[in-house]
Design an enzyme around this catalytic site. Sequence first.
Site, PDB file in Angstrom:
ATOM      1  N   GLY A   1       0.845  -1.202   0.000  1.00 19.51           N
ATOM      2  CA  GLY A   1       0.000   0.000   0.000  1.00 19.51           C
ATOM      3  C   GLY A   1       0.870   1.239   0.000  1.00 19.51           C
TER       4      GLY A   1
ATOM      5  N   GLY B   1      -1.345   7.377   1.298  1.00 13.70           N
ATOM      6  CA  GLY B   1      -1.620   7.342   2.732  1.00 13.70           C
ATOM      7  C   GLY B   1      -0.482   6.872   3.624  1.00 13.70           C
TER       8      GLY B   1
ATOM      9  CG  ASP C   1      -4.813  -6.975  -6.639  1.00 11.78           C
ATOM     10  OD1 ASP C   1      -4.894  -7.324  -5.445  1.00 11.78           O
ATOM     11  OD2 ASP C   1      -5.784  -6.569  -7.302  1.00 11.78           O
TER      12      ASP C   1
ATOM     13  CG  ASN D   1      -0.444   0.397   4.894  1.00 14.74           C
ATOM     14  OD1 ASN D   1      -1.163   0.963   5.715  1.00 14.74           O
ATOM     15  ND2 ASN D   1      -0.282   0.868   3.653  1.00 14.74           N
TER      16      ASN D   1
ATOM     17  CE1 TYR E   1     -10.988  -1.367   6.699  1.00 12.65           C
ATOM     18  CE2 TYR E   1     -11.971  -0.250   8.585  1.00 12.65           C
ATOM     19  CZ  TYR E   1     -10.874  -0.491   7.760  1.00 12.65           C
ATOM     20  OH  TYR E   1      -9.679   0.137   8.007  1.00 12.65           O
TER      21      TYR E   1
ATOM     22  N   GLY F   1      -7.224   5.392  14.407  1.00  9.65           N
ATOM     23  CA  GLY F   1      -8.576   5.918  14.245  1.00  9.65           C
ATOM     24  C   GLY F   1      -8.596   6.874  13.060  1.00  9.65           C
TER      25      GLY F   1
ATOM     26  CG  PHE G   1      -9.800   4.677   4.777  1.00  6.57           C
ATOM     27  CD1 PHE G   1      -9.491   3.327   4.739  1.00  6.57           C
ATOM     28  CD2 PHE G   1     -10.917   5.071   5.512  1.00  6.57           C
ATOM     29  CE1 PHE G   1     -10.270   2.386   5.404  1.00  6.57           C
ATOM     30  CE2 PHE G   1     -11.701   4.140   6.175  1.00  6.57           C
ATOM     31  CZ  PHE G   1     -11.370   2.799   6.119  1.00  6.57           C
TER      32      PHE G   1
HETATM   33  P1  NDP Z   1      -5.235   4.785   1.254  1.00  8.62           P
HETATM   34  O1  NDP Z   1      -6.456   4.499   0.457  1.00  8.62           O
HETATM   35  O2  NDP Z   1      -4.659   6.153   1.187  1.00  8.62           O
HETATM   36  O3  NDP Z   1      -4.107   3.723   0.920  1.00  8.62           O
HETATM   37  C1  NDP Z   1      -4.402   2.363   0.733  1.00  8.62           C
HETATM   38  C2  NDP Z   1      -3.224   1.707   0.052  1.00  8.62           C
HETATM   39  O4  NDP Z   1      -3.507   0.305  -0.112  1.00  8.62           O
HETATM   40  C3  NDP Z   1      -2.952   2.274  -1.323  1.00  8.62           C
HETATM   41  O5  NDP Z   1      -1.562   2.422  -1.492  1.00  8.62           O
HETATM   42  C4  NDP Z   1      -3.478   1.198  -2.267  1.00  8.62           C
HETATM   43  O6  NDP Z   1      -2.691   1.207  -3.441  1.00  8.62           O
HETATM   44  C5  NDP Z   1      -3.216  -0.067  -1.452  1.00  8.62           C
HETATM   45  N1  NDP Z   1      -4.036  -1.201  -1.871  1.00  8.62           N
HETATM   46  C6  NDP Z   1      -5.390  -1.317  -1.758  1.00  8.62           C
HETATM   47  N2  NDP Z   1      -5.778  -2.486  -2.291  1.00  8.62           N
HETATM   48  C7  NDP Z   1      -4.664  -3.116  -2.752  1.00  8.62           C
HETATM   49  C8  NDP Z   1      -4.418  -4.346  -3.407  1.00  8.62           C
HETATM   50  N3  NDP Z   1      -5.414  -5.189  -3.716  1.00  8.62           N
HETATM   51  N4  NDP Z   1      -3.144  -4.684  -3.736  1.00  8.62           N
HETATM   52  C9  NDP Z   1      -2.125  -3.844  -3.443  1.00  8.62           C
HETATM   53  N5  NDP Z   1      -2.293  -2.658  -2.820  1.00  8.62           N
HETATM   54  C10 NDP Z   1      -3.546  -2.307  -2.477  1.00  8.62           C
HETATM   55  O7  NDP Z   1      -5.638   4.446   2.770  1.00  8.62           O
HETATM   56  P2  NDP Z   1      -4.782   4.427   4.134  1.00  8.62           P
HETATM   57  O8  NDP Z   1      -3.379   4.783   3.939  1.00  8.62           O
HETATM   58  O9  NDP Z   1      -5.578   5.175   5.114  1.00  8.62           O
HETATM   59  O10 NDP Z   1      -4.932   2.890   4.484  1.00  8.62           O
HETATM   60  C11 NDP Z   1      -3.854   2.043   4.782  1.00  8.62           C
HETATM   61  C12 NDP Z   1      -4.338   0.980   5.756  1.00  8.62           C
HETATM   62  O11 NDP Z   1      -4.758   1.616   6.955  1.00  8.62           O
HETATM   63  C13 NDP Z   1      -5.541   0.170   5.296  1.00  8.62           C
HETATM   64  O12 NDP Z   1      -5.349  -1.168   5.672  1.00  8.62           O
HETATM   65  C14 NDP Z   1      -6.709   0.783   6.065  1.00  8.62           C
HETATM   66  O13 NDP Z   1      -7.739  -0.142   6.260  1.00  8.62           O
HETATM   67  C15 NDP Z   1      -6.025   1.151   7.357  1.00  8.62           C
HETATM   68  N6  NDP Z   1      -6.639   2.177   8.198  1.00  8.62           N
HETATM   69  C16 NDP Z   1      -6.936   3.421   7.709  1.00  8.62           C
HETATM   70  C17 NDP Z   1      -7.453   4.384   8.562  1.00  8.62           C
HETATM   71  C18 NDP Z   1      -7.842   5.738   8.095  1.00  8.62           C
HETATM   72  O14 NDP Z   1      -8.636   6.413   8.792  1.00  8.62           O
HETATM   73  N7  NDP Z   1      -7.316   6.233   6.990  1.00  8.62           N
HETATM   74  C19 NDP Z   1      -7.644   4.109   9.996  1.00  8.62           C
HETATM   75  C20 NDP Z   1      -7.297   2.766  10.382  1.00  8.62           C
HETATM   76  C21 NDP Z   1      -6.797   1.862   9.516  1.00  8.62           C
HETATM   77  P3  NDP Z   1      -3.216   0.935  -4.936  1.00  8.62           P
HETATM   78  O15 NDP Z   1      -4.638   1.432  -5.017  1.00  8.62           O
HETATM   79  O16 NDP Z   1      -2.251   1.705  -5.786  1.00  8.62           O
HETATM   80  O17 NDP Z   1      -3.077  -0.538  -5.092  1.00  8.62           O
HETATM   81  C1  8X3 Z   2     -10.517   3.191   9.448  1.00  7.77           C
HETATM   82  C2  8X3 Z   2     -11.116   3.867  10.612  1.00  7.77           C
HETATM   83  O1  8X3 Z   2     -13.292   4.244  11.863  1.00  7.77           O
HETATM   84  O2  8X3 Z   2     -13.321   4.591   9.461  1.00  7.77           O
HETATM   85  O3  8X3 Z   2     -10.082   1.945   9.793  1.00  7.77           O
HETATM   86  O4  8X3 Z   2     -13.220   2.363  10.368  1.00  7.77           O
HETATM   87  S1  8X3 Z   2     -12.818   3.739  10.566  1.00  7.77           S
END
Ligand code: NDP
Ligand code: 8X3
Length: 251
Positions: A8, A12, A55, A82, A148, A179, A185
């Site tokens: 990822g 993010g 992926d 991540n 989720y 959080g 996201f």
């Molecule tokens: P983003 O959407 O900004 O980043 C998500 C990343 O995951 C991207 O780089 C995307 O890259 C990659 N990704 C998604 N699906 C795939 C796949 N099938 N294969 C490879 N890469 C993949 O979100 P965040 O940085 O916020 O999220 C990162 C993690 O943190 C996630 O697991 C999310 O659930 C978790 N999280 C987020 C929170 C928030 O509030 N933002 C809070 C708590 C947890 P690409 O699309 O280029 O493949």
């Molecule tokens: C992402 C935080 O509260 O949107 O994991 O599920 S929440």
Amino acid sequence: MKSALVTGASSGFGRACVKALIEEGFRVVALARRKERLETLKSEFKEKIHTLNLDVRNQEEVFEAIENLPREFKDLEILLNNAGLALEQKEFDNLSLDDINTMVDTNIKGFLYIARAVIPLLRKQKSAYIFNIGSVAARNPYFGGNVYCGTKAFVGQFSLALRNDLRGSNIKVTNIAPGLCKTEFSEVRFKGDKQKADALYENTQFLSAEDIAKVFIALIKLPSHINVNEIELMPVTQTWNGFFIEKFNEA
Ligand code: NDP
Ligand code: 8X3
């Protein structure tokens, strides 16, 4: 030079952690699906980065790519598992099967493929560190969180159980459970509805991806005998909303 693998990495938390790792002197394997984003990282960090454009749901490609890492990136000491996503926020019975499958296949199965492919490399090191990205959603069920929340509960329990399997290996495991954090996201969750995504972050203080990277780097720098099992973090503005109690209308 020490190496780390970040899934990822195109956005993010992942992207912020790639940058932070490079500042700390690591070489980084950066994995994501969006090629152009990876190319931007490559042109910024050159030989310090190896990109994997794939992926995580593709079992065969994951194992092949990790098996064939260039020699100078193969001595992995850190995995940041991540990559993940939420899709929609509505009642489970209104969620499409496609969305259910995508969340389970990415957040659980893809996450496991990465861990399964990388751990044999980590075991070759004197010490190593696995970071899994969970969420506050694991322990705090909210309306429309269903699948989720469940996938992130899996990440939390798997992380704890994995520590048992890794005993004696000198590999640390931490589940980082953030959080509210503004990244892509919510845009992904609401399928490009930027207005809906932005509304969540309006008039409040949210965490940034750089905040997560700071915590990540601080954990890496802890003394070698300390394992932080789980760390949950929120912005100060975020707390819990309590139980919902259904009230019957009086006739
Ligand atoms: P983003 O959407 O900004 O980043 C998500 C990343 O995951 C991207 O780089 C995307 O890259 C990659 N990704 C998604 N699906 C795939 C796949 N099938 N294969 C490879 N890469 C993949 O979100 P965040 O940085 O916020 O999220 C990162 C993690 O943190 C996630 O697991 C999310 O659930 C978790 N999280 C987020 C929170 C928030 O509030 N933002 C809070 C708590 C947890 P690409 O699309 O280029 O493949
Ligand atoms: C992402 C935080 O509260 O949107 O994991 O599920 S929440």
